[in-house]
Design a protein around this motif. Structure first.
Motif: not given
Ligand SMILES: Nc1ncnc2c1ncn2[C@@H]1O[C@H](COP(=O)(O)OP(=O)(O)OP(=O)(O)O)[C@@H](O)[C@H]1O
Ligand SMILES: [Mg+2]
Lengths: 284, 285
Positions: B15-16, B18, B51, B54, B56-57, B79, B82, B87, B89, B95, B108, B111-112
């Motif tokens: 819807k753009t 681009y 992506q 994982n 991420l998208i 969770k 991942r 992953m 990148f 990062q 990481g 976070n787990l």
């Protein structure tokens, strides 16, 4: 590039897009000022119709213009609520203890919401229909008189255009970093407030690091090509105002005239209508 | 089967003006223990594809199942996903953010919600696994070490989460030949020791065909080939049309076959040498 309604160029090649950016900037500024002279609902309607007209001929989807208000919606609602509750004068409609709601309070709040949303939508049209380069070019021309007071107009313009140029790049970069940290199990969208603030660190630091890296590379690239902002530079694209710009000026001037007539000559179309119909809304 | 992807399609900026369809009807499966390479011209959708794996998208069209996690469900357990799929990148060193290497690698695992003991242990293991000296590097700032070391630290940050599947997006991009070699050897080592399934995106076909056992070719968002390297290169002309190269070893094999020397399957230098020796020995007898 991701969904980012405010300040995103939306190419359609319409007449509005092809207007001289200098004219567009001046007209937008004029619009921003004149909006504050709107006093009646009738003129708000006229301004809204004017905006709709501009949006339609510029072929930007109406929805993306409306979406630009989303960024300030919190501000809008917050101030409106404050105004409704704390505006004490006028005809009382409801009352609970210290909270008094008056007709004038509601009137004031609604008008403020209208004014701010029209303001945001109006300025978003400039951003939707002009590339960042066009805007900086236009600004540079408009600020040219400042050269006489030794204001470094060209330097400011180049700084601005570089900054604008890098906004999408940085946004892309931010997206990537967010993804990378998410892949490492970072949770940005849940948890307590302090946790969420902490969660920003793994994004901000890499982002700063890469901004500095980019800035350094760019500075080197400019230096190695002997860039010097001070001598007289020529332009690749000369700006030229033409007929369509003239027409645009006339249309906006007409809008301004209507708004000013309403405020200073007719003393609000709303009042005229109320008087004609014999309503008494404000408890005089 | 660890990963099943069915009819995956994805469009950026719907819807753009681009808008760009990055994936069209992609289907394939990855089995436990696979070493899978993904190649394709720049912009062919490789990064977009991985992506998705994982989470991420957000999945829009099609089905993805990773182990028992069904990504087409409303609220998949991201969770857990991942934890299972690590992953790395493109340019992972960008990062890094924490004060010390040790803390960064621990991001990481923390976070787990691993226990402190466990975190310490896996961080140490990961740093050693990527070939760095734990004691000397753990208190350094990730911004003061060299580029190659940064990349290793970034990879360690993913390894420390002990993923079952490791996905790498052009892990050798921007390194010198020696650095490339080291990272590839490292990946091979990781495949044997910790993550048993590896998916790797690459540009350099010589490099990929030396390591992976299976290659997927993406072109303009579509999966055009899914084959083992030696078989894939038989479509040399088609690949070249897509802007992809075949390995030098395979080119040599073709050149020899034009001169009447027929070789068996060749995907990389080692294959070439083996096949050549075979012919050589036959001739001698
Ligand atoms: N965030 C995004 N927004 C809009 N379009 C995107 C975005 N990311 C990628 N694209 C577009 O989707 C297509 C596929 O991109 P993708 O990054 O998956 O390609 P790739 O195969 O990884 O390329 P490369 O080899 O250059 O890394 C490209 O045409 C790209 O321009
Ligand atoms: Mg990519």
């Amino acid at each position: 590039m991701r969904d980012f309604a405010f300040g995103q160029y939306y190419p359609t090649g319409s007449v509005v897009h092809r207007l001289d950016p200098r004219v567009k900037i001046i007209l937008s500024l004029f619009y921003l000022v004149i909006i504050f002279f709107v006093v009646s609902y009738v003129t708000y309607l006229i301004v809204a119709l004017f905006l709709l007209f501009v949006v339609l001929i510029s072929k930007i989807p109406v929805l993306s213009v409306l979406k630009s208000v989303k960024a300030v919606i919190f501000l809008l609602v917050f101030t409106a609520v404050l105004n409704i509750f704390f505006y004490k004068e006028g005809k009382v409609i409801a009352e609970w203890g210290i909270i008094v709601i008056t007709a004038q309070g509601i009137d004031f709040a609604v008008k403020m919401i209208l004014r701010l949303s029209l303001l945001v939508m109006g300025s978003s049209i400039l951003m939707f229909t002009s590339t960042p380069t066009e805007i900086t070019d236009g600004m540079e021309y408009l600020m040219a008189p400042l050269k006489f007071v030794r204001f470094p107009v060209h330097d400011v313009a180049i700084i601005m255009s570089i900054a604008l140029r890098f906004i999408p790049t940085l946004m892309e970069e931010t997206d990537k970093i967010i993804m990378a940290q998410k892949a490492r199990g970072a949770a940005f969208d849940c948890g307590k407030f302090t946790e969420r603030v902490k969660a920003v660190v793994p994004i901000l630091i890499p982002l700063f690091a890469s901004s500095f890296r980019r800035a350094e590379e760019l500075a080197l690239a400019l230096d190695t090509r002997c860039y010097d902002a001070t001598p007289k530079r020529t332009r690749m694209k000369k700006l030229k105002a033409g007929w369509k710009d003239f027409i645009a000026v006339i249309i906006v001037a007409a809008l301004g005239t209507v708004i000013l007539l309403d405020k200073y000559y007719f003393l609000s179309f709303d009042r005229m209508i109320e008087n004609a119909l014999g309503w008494n809304l404000w408890g005089a | 089967m660890s990963i099943v992807i069915e009819n995956l399609s994805f469009t950026y900026g719907k819807k753009t003006p681009y808008k760009k369809q990055a994936l069209k009807n992609v289907s394939f499966t990855v089995n436990e223990g696979d070493f899978l390479g993904i190649i394709g011209h720049t912009g062919s959708g490789k990064s977009t594809l991985i992506q998705h794996i994982n989470g991420l998208i957000k999945l829009e069209e099609g089905k993805i199942k990773v182990f028992d996690i069904d990504l087409s469900q409303k609220k998949p357990d991201l969770k857990l996903l991942r934890r299972k799929v690590g992953m790395v990148f493109q340019y992972p060193e960008y990062q890094l953010f924490d004060e010390t290497v040790e803390k960064d690698v621990a991001f990481g695992p923390k976070n787990l919600k691993m226990s402190d003991e466990e975190i310490k242990q896996s961080v140490k293991e990961a740093i050693e696994l990527v070939g760095l000296d734990y004691e000397s590097i753990k208190d350094k700032s990730p911004f003061e070490i060299s580029g190659g070391q940064k990349r290793r630290v970034a990879i360690a940050g993913v390894i420390a989460m002990k993923p079952k599947v490791l996905i790498l997006d052009e892990p050798t991009a921007g390194l010198d030949p020696k650095g490339k070699e080291e990272i590839l050897e490292l990946i091979l080592k990781l495949k044997e020791s910790s993550a048993h399934t590896v998916i790797m995106i690459g540009h350099d076909i010589d490099e990929l065909s030396r390591y992976v056992k299976r290659l997927i070719v993406l072109n303009d968002g579509q999966l055009v080939y899914d084959a083992k390297p030696a078989k894939l290169f038989e479509n040399r002309e088609k690949l070249e049309e897509m802007g992809l190269d075949v390995p030098i070893a395979y080119k040599l094999k073709c050149a020899l076959s034009e001169k009447g020397v027929k070789m068996g399957e060749v995907a990389n230098d080692d294959d070439f040498v083996r096949e050549y020796l075979k012919i050589y020995k036959e001739k001698k007898n």
